[in-house]
Design a protein around this motif. Structure first.
Motif, short mmCIF file in Angstrom:
data_model
loop_
_atom_site.label_atom_id
_atom_site.label_comp_id
_atom_site.label_asym_id
_atom_site.label_seq_id
_atom_site.Cartn_x
_atom_site.Cartn_y
_atom_site.Cartn_z
N SER A 12 15.10 14.61 49.19
CA SER A 12 16.53 14.92 49.18
C SER A 12 16.89 15.76 50.41
CB SER A 12 16.89 15.67 47.90
OG SER A 12 18.23 16.06 47.90
N VAL A 13 16.06 16.72 50.74
CA VAL A 13 16.29 17.56 51.92
C VAL A 13 16.05 16.75 53.19
CG1 VAL A 13 15.47 19.59 53.18
CG2 VAL A 13 15.75 19.69 50.70
N ILE A 14 15.01 15.92 53.21
CA ILE A 14 14.69 15.11 54.38
C ILE A 14 15.84 14.18 54.74
CG2 ILE A 14 13.23 13.17 55.13
CD1 ILE A 14 10.88 14.65 53.81
N ARG A 15 16.50 13.62 53.75
CA ARG A 15 17.63 12.71 54.02
C ARG A 15 18.75 13.39 54.80
NH1 ARG A 15 17.27 11.82 48.44
NH2 ARG A 15 15.57 10.35 48.10
N ASN A 16 18.83 14.70 54.69
CA ASN A 16 19.87 15.47 55.39
C ASN A 16 19.40 16.04 56.72
OD1 ASN A 16 21.87 15.11 53.37
ND2 ASN A 16 20.82 16.65 52.14
N ASN A 17 18.18 15.71 57.13
CA ASN A 17 17.62 16.23 58.37
C ASN A 17 17.45 15.08 59.36
OD1 ASN A 17 15.77 17.10 60.41
ND2 ASN A 17 15.17 18.77 59.09
N LYS A 18 18.20 15.11 60.44
CA LYS A 18 18.19 14.02 61.42
C LYS A 18 16.88 13.96 62.23
CE LYS A 18 22.45 12.96 60.54
NZ LYS A 18 22.62 12.33 59.27
N GLN A 19 16.10 15.02 62.22
CA GLN A 19 14.86 15.06 63.01
C GLN A 19 13.70 14.37 62.29
OE1 GLN A 19 15.14 19.35 63.34
NE2 GLN A 19 15.05 19.09 65.56
N ILE A 20 13.83 14.15 60.99
CA ILE A 20 12.76 13.51 60.22
C ILE A 20 13.23 12.12 59.83
CG2 ILE A 20 11.27 13.67 58.21
CD1 ILE A 20 11.83 16.70 58.21
N ILE A 21 12.53 11.11 60.30
CA ILE A 21 12.96 9.73 60.11
C ILE A 21 12.52 9.16 58.76
CG2 ILE A 21 12.77 7.39 61.03
CD1 ILE A 21 12.35 8.72 63.79
N ALA A 77 5.38 16.78 64.24
CA ALA A 77 6.22 16.62 65.44
C ALA A 77 7.28 17.70 65.55
CB ALA A 77 6.89 15.24 65.43
N LEU A 78 7.52 18.43 64.47
CA LEU A 78 8.53 19.50 64.51
C LEU A 78 7.92 20.80 65.02
CD1 LEU A 78 10.39 18.99 61.11
CD2 LEU A 78 11.01 18.09 63.35
N SER A 79 8.71 21.58 65.72
CA SER A 79 8.23 22.88 66.18
C SER A 79 8.13 23.84 65.00
CB SER A 79 9.20 23.44 67.23
OG SER A 79 10.42 23.83 66.61
N TYR A 80 7.47 24.95 65.23
CA TYR A 80 7.35 25.98 64.19
C TYR A 80 8.73 26.41 63.69
CZ TYR A 80 6.37 30.45 61.98
OH TYR A 80 6.30 31.48 61.08
N THR A 81 9.65 26.63 64.60
CA THR A 81 11.01 27.06 64.23
C THR A 81 11.71 25.99 63.41
OG1 THR A 81 11.12 28.35 66.27
CG2 THR A 81 13.21 27.87 65.15
N GLU A 82 11.58 24.75 63.81
CA GLU A 82 12.22 23.66 63.05
C GLU A 82 11.64 23.51 61.65
OE1 GLU A 82 13.33 20.66 66.74
OE2 GLU A 82 11.28 20.71 65.96
N ARG A 83 10.35 23.73 61.52
CA ARG A 83 9.71 23.61 60.20
C ARG A 83 10.07 24.76 59.28
NH1 ARG A 83 4.83 22.41 63.21
NH2 ARG A 83 4.09 24.47 62.60
N HIS A 84 10.47 25.88 59.81
CA HIS A 84 10.71 27.06 58.99
C HIS A 84 12.18 27.43 58.86
CE1 HIS A 84 6.42 27.27 59.83
NE2 HIS A 84 6.37 27.85 58.65
N ASN A 85 13.06 26.51 59.12
CA ASN A 85 14.50 26.76 58.93
C ASN A 85 14.99 26.17 57.65
OD1 ASN A 85 15.09 28.30 61.17
ND2 ASN A 85 15.36 26.50 62.45
N LEU A 118 -2.08 23.75 49.13
CA LEU A 118 -1.90 24.39 50.44
C LEU A 118 -0.71 25.34 50.42
CD1 LEU A 118 -2.39 21.30 52.80
CD2 LEU A 118 -4.08 23.04 52.18
N GLN A 119 -0.71 26.28 51.33
CA GLN A 119 0.41 27.19 51.52
C GLN A 119 1.55 26.44 52.22
OE1 GLN A 119 0.57 30.45 50.50
NE2 GLN A 119 -1.40 30.09 49.52
N MET A 120 2.78 26.91 52.07
CA MET A 120 3.95 26.23 52.60
C MET A 120 3.85 25.97 54.11
SD MET A 120 6.69 24.68 51.83
CE MET A 120 6.97 25.20 50.17
N ASN A 121 3.35 26.95 54.88
CA ASN A 121 3.25 26.73 56.33
C ASN A 121 2.23 25.63 56.66
OD1 ASN A 121 1.05 28.34 55.62
ND2 ASN A 121 1.08 29.48 57.52
N GLU A 122 1.17 25.53 55.86
CA GLU A 122 0.18 24.47 56.07
C GLU A 122 0.75 23.11 55.68
OE1 GLU A 122 -2.62 26.38 53.48
OE2 GLU A 122 -3.96 26.79 55.15
#
Length: 68
Positions: free
Chosen positions: A25-34, A60-68, A48-52
């Motif tokens: 549901s969240v991915i559908r609203n993110n243009k960076q994830i196809i 392919a996403l940067s650290y900042t993009e993955r944690h927003n 695994l932990q969320m960051n892992e």
């Protein structure tokens, strides 16, 4: 109530489909994830932990993009 049961390993209830639906549901609203995630994608992240998880599922996403 005198006790609580924690089913952390999916013995009584398999939460993957519910959690997967929420992620997609969240991915559908993110243009960076196809591509949406599959059950197989997500099964490899259990425990695994969320960051892992984010690093494994969205390399392919940067650290900042993955944690927003």
């Amino acid at each position: 109530m005198d006790s609580i049961i924690f089913d952390l390993d999916g013995t009584l209830w398999d939460p993957i489909d519910t959690v997967l639906s929420a992620w997609n549901s969240v991915i559908r609203n993110n243009k960076q994830i196809i591509n949406e995630l599959t059950r197989e994608d997500f099964e490899g992240t259990m425990g695994l932990q969320m960051n892992e998880i984010s690093r494994k599922l969205f390399p392919a996403l940067s650290y900042t993009e993955r944690h927003n």
